[in-house]
Scaffold this active site. Sequence first.
Site, mmCIF file in Angstrom:
data_model
loop_
_atom_site.group_PDB
_atom_site.id
_atom_site.type_symbol
_atom_site.label_atom_id
_atom_site.label_comp_id
_atom_site.label_asym_id
_atom_site.label_seq_id
_atom_site.Cartn_x
_atom_site.Cartn_y
_atom_site.Cartn_z
ATOM 1 N N TYR A 134 -9.253 72.560 -28.880
ATOM 2 C CA TYR A 134 -10.129 72.562 -27.841
ATOM 3 C C TYR A 134 -9.366 71.792 -26.758
ATOM 4 O O TYR A 134 -8.620 71.050 -26.318
ATOM 5 C CB TYR A 134 -11.225 71.865 -27.936
ATOM 6 N N TYR A 152 -9.396 72.046 -37.607
ATOM 7 C CA TYR A 152 -8.605 71.600 -37.334
ATOM 8 C C TYR A 152 -8.992 69.576 -37.879
ATOM 9 O O TYR A 152 -9.730 70.036 -38.392
ATOM 10 C CB TYR A 152 -8.930 70.807 -35.473
ATOM 11 N N ARG A 171 -11.739 70.305 -40.705
ATOM 12 C CA ARG A 171 -12.565 71.872 -40.500
ATOM 13 C C ARG A 171 -12.359 72.280 -40.866
ATOM 14 O O ARG A 171 -11.016 72.983 -40.490
ATOM 15 C CB ARG A 171 -13.156 71.223 -38.947
ATOM 16 N N HIS A 219 -14.151 78.252 -38.050
ATOM 17 C CA HIS A 219 -15.879 78.647 -37.233
ATOM 18 C C HIS A 219 -15.830 77.986 -35.515
ATOM 19 O O HIS A 219 -15.211 77.976 -34.842
ATOM 20 C CB HIS A 219 -16.485 76.405 -37.626
ATOM 21 N N HIS A 224 -19.135 77.769 -33.110
ATOM 22 C CA HIS A 224 -20.293 77.438 -32.504
ATOM 23 C C HIS A 224 -20.978 78.663 -32.171
ATOM 24 O O HIS A 224 -20.781 78.904 -31.217
ATOM 25 C CB HIS A 224 -19.836 75.815 -31.569
HETATM 26 FE FE LIG Z 1 -15.932 72.719 -33.455
#
Ligand SMILES: [Fe+2]
Length: 235
Positions: free
Chosen positions: A103, A142, A152, A155, A157
């Site tokens: 991110y 990640y 994770r 995905h 959000h």
């Molecule tokens: Fe996330």
Amino acid sequence: MDDVYSRAGDKADPPLLYPDYRSTAVRSPRQPLITIPQTISEITGPVYGHSDVRPEEADLTRQHAGEPLGERIIVTGRLLDEAGRPVPNSLVEIWQCNAAGRYIHAVDQHPAPLDPNFTGAGRCVTDANGVYRFVTIKPGAYPWGNHLNAWRPAHIHFSLLGPSFLTRLVTQMYFPGDPLFPFDPIFNSVPDAKARERMISRFDMDTTKPEWALGYIWDIVLRGPAATPLDNDND
Ligand SMILES: [Fe+2]
């Protein structure tokens, strides 16, 4: 004033405290919740900010000088109420990591590359049939430090903003066949197996565009027995 919008969650939602998801231990309330009356400004205030939503905001691959690296995808679906009726004119916002699993955020120090051509945020408004549609790239998995070797599943959000600030819902969309599902406490904090499946998009050949992008469909149901589970957090 009586409450205009329901405060009740849905049976599909995860518990606020789920020990395997470690940060819920410090974020979940220890005291009974205090009910604060809904106010006129909360139930009538504008929710779109100061500018209109532009069509190009739904394409996360065209926000910079070049195209982001990764697998280009189309993500589309309908926003539905408990009776299966489409919910039109609702703001849908998404955010995600890049194809390498990173991110753009100071807290994210995962040693994977940032992509100068990818911010990872977009928004659109559902049309008269409740349909939203985004073009983006497939996010990577990640690590997130919840436990040893915690990763994770890929995905995206989602935030859904209904007619007021009090009707905002936040959840995550997953991709079919992800090998990380059995190991992810966030995914598994949703107690019901069928409800977990409702967080997973499906690959769709008709949405897929030849020589261009793979298509995924994900319908979001706001309430009732088929409701899409909500999210406790933003990891
Ligand atoms: Fe996330």
